[in-house]
Design a protein around this motif. Sequence first.
Motif, PDB file in Angstrom:
ATOM      1  N   ASP A 313       0.831  -1.203   0.000  1.00 39.39           N
ATOM      2  CA  ASP A 313       0.000   0.000   0.000  1.00 39.39           C
ATOM      3  C   ASP A 313       0.870   1.259   0.000  1.00 39.39           C
ATOM      4  N   GLU A 314       2.013   1.208   0.717  1.00 41.38           N
ATOM      5  CA  GLU A 314       2.919   2.354   0.741  1.00 41.38           C
ATOM      6  C   GLU A 314       3.703   2.489  -0.561  1.00 41.38           C
ATOM      7  N   TYR A 315       3.780   1.402  -1.324  1.00 40.46           N
ATOM      8  CA  TYR A 315       4.506   1.438  -2.595  1.00 40.46           C
ATOM      9  C   TYR A 315       3.586   1.739  -3.780  1.00 40.46           C
ATOM     10  N   LEU A 316       2.445   1.043  -3.851  1.00 41.61           N
ATOM     11  CA  LEU A 316       1.591   1.172  -5.025  1.00 41.61           C
ATOM     12  C   LEU A 316       0.844   2.501  -5.064  1.00 41.61           C
ATOM     13  N   SER A 338      -8.094   3.597  -6.668  1.00 44.41           N
ATOM     14  CA  SER A 338      -7.388   2.425  -6.142  1.00 44.41           C
ATOM     15  C   SER A 338      -7.931   2.053  -4.764  1.00 44.41           C
ATOM     16  N   ASP A 339      -7.819   0.760  -4.486  1.00 43.24           N
ATOM     17  CA  ASP A 339      -8.166   0.217  -3.166  1.00 43.24           C
ATOM     18  C   ASP A 339      -7.124  -0.851  -2.857  1.00 43.24           C
ATOM     19  N   ILE A 340      -6.103  -0.481  -2.095  1.00 38.97           N
ATOM     20  CA  ILE A 340      -4.942  -1.343  -1.858  1.00 38.97           C
ATOM     21  C   ILE A 340      -4.948  -1.786  -0.397  1.00 38.97           C
ATOM     22  N   GLU A 341      -5.069  -3.083  -0.161  1.00 43.19           N
ATOM     23  CA  GLU A 341      -4.988  -3.596   1.211  1.00 43.19           C
ATOM     24  C   GLU A 341      -3.531  -3.711   1.637  1.00 43.19           C
ATOM     25  N   ARG A 342      -3.343  -3.783   2.936  1.00 44.21           N
ATOM     26  CA  ARG A 342      -1.981  -3.803   3.479  1.00 44.21           C
ATOM     27  C   ARG A 342      -1.412  -5.214   3.381  1.00 44.21           C
ATOM     28  N   VAL A 343      -0.504  -5.388   2.418  1.00 45.97           N
ATOM     29  CA  VAL A 343       0.185  -6.651   2.196  1.00 45.97           C
ATOM     30  C   VAL A 343       1.657  -6.337   1.992  1.00 45.97           C
ATOM     31  N   LEU A 380      -6.226  -4.365  -4.768  1.00 47.89           N
ATOM     32  CA  LEU A 380      -5.336  -5.402  -4.256  1.00 47.89           C
ATOM     33  C   LEU A 380      -5.944  -5.905  -2.955  1.00 47.89           C
ATOM     34  N   ARG A 381      -6.214  -7.212  -2.895  1.00 47.66           N
ATOM     35  CA  ARG A 381      -6.839  -7.749  -1.694  1.00 47.66           C
ATOM     36  C   ARG A 381      -6.174  -9.062  -1.299  1.00 47.66           C
ATOM     37  N   LEU A 390      -4.346  -9.085  -7.496  1.00 45.37           N
ATOM     38  CA  LEU A 390      -4.335  -7.749  -8.064  1.00 45.37           C
ATOM     39  C   LEU A 390      -5.340  -7.721  -9.216  1.00 45.37           C
ATOM     40  N   VAL A 391      -6.224  -6.730  -9.218  1.00 42.34           N
ATOM     41  CA  VAL A 391      -7.227  -6.589 -10.272  1.00 42.34           C
ATOM     42  C   VAL A 391      -7.145  -5.167 -10.820  1.00 42.34           C
ATOM     43  N   ILE A 392      -6.977  -5.046 -12.125  1.00 44.81           N
ATOM     44  CA  ILE A 392      -6.991  -3.749 -12.808  1.00 44.81           C
ATOM     45  C   ILE A 392      -8.100  -3.835 -13.853  1.00 44.81           C
TER      46      ILE A 392
END
Length: 451
Positions: A313-316, A338-343, A380-381, A390-392
């Motif tokens: 999440d901090e990168y994407l 975007s909706d990025i979970e913490r992974v 990203l979930r 990852l879904v775009i």
Amino acid sequence: MSIPYRLLVGMTTASLLTGFVALIAIVATNFWLGERAQFYFDNAIAARDTRVAAVELRNAMQTAEFSQRGFIITGNEIYLAPYQSAKTQAQRQLLALGALLPSYPNSNVAMQRLTTIVSEKFGELDRTIELKRDQRDQDVLAIFRTNSGKTLSDEANVFISGITVKADDRLTSGVAEQRANARWLRFVSGIGAFVIVVVVGGAAVSFVSYTKMLRETRDQVYLLNRDLEHRVVKRTADLAQARDRAEVLLSEVNHRVANSLSLVSSLVTLQSKTLDDPAAKAALAETQKRIFAISLVHKQLYSSADVRAVALDEYLNPLLDHLRTSLIGFGHGLTLSSDIERVTLETDLCINLGVVVTELVTNAFKYAYPDGVGEIRVHLRRLPDEQSELVIEDDGIGRAEGLPAKGTGVGSRIVNAMCASMGAKIDYRNLQPGTAAHLRFSSKAGRSVAA
């Protein structure tokens, strides 16, 4: 005088083995006797059911015969009230005997004969009842004089009595066997208890001797431990110092790599400004985005406490912000959400993922919406079993099946290469309208944490 160590070990081992064998014998005997008890219990239940079925069959036949006799003598139909139920009961108990008797030796012939007798007996009863209803008393009397009904009843009683005796014999033998098994259990338990007492005594002697040996060596161990602790403290301090130096060096390397990549990106930008060919300028712009995606990982690493993994999440999110800004030229009506979970993910895998995101988002900006208006979504979930997806996706014109890729096709080859290096496979799905690219990968090497 203390017992030598080898002799002590030998005595203890022998005692434990003896006790173990005694315990195994007791457990095995109990298990075997339990199985036998269950076997005889099942036999007793089957014998009881057999006896009950035989007695009920005899009672049903007698009830049917009494009902028939009453009707024959009086001609009153009320005597036939229990007849049909008695007949049904007899047939049911005969079927029960057919299921239970096969466990008895030489029972097939007897069962076949008993079935024939019951069938003939009820046939004779049905015949006399019908003759009485037709007021053919002479025919009924003629059947009685043949004594065939009594003969069938007597033969049925012989077979039923034999079945009852066999069931009683099985019950009696089962009880006798259970008593014998109980005697065996008491005998084995007594022997086992004696052996265990001897083993406990031997173990107690060994324990006393071993305790004395421990006291003699305790002081020596204490001195050795004190020296070892001093060495461990010194070695730990050296390792911590070396680790700190390595982390500083690694952070510096990431810093230098990030700076170098930024410099390369700037050089690519300068080179792009000197070109007039739109295709060449576009190629350099895409190359610059790929370089930025890689450099952003190293920037994240030298500012992070953990240089082995990157929080996605901090990168994407910064990467998507950069793409949102740099790709605005493809249409002011295009939006990127975007909706990025913490992974968290290992560094190498994170770089591959960043390049894939850059390529897919860029392709969506360039080709999904020819009129320059629409939305591109990045998700990203976390999934079960340490998997992530990852879904775009977009709502654009879709991805034509069977047609050559738009552009040079370099982006598609890069995406496939990055996915292969991650051990993943990309899946393009037609949303009608739009396209969704699904990339499922393992985050086991990294660490998934709650957002």
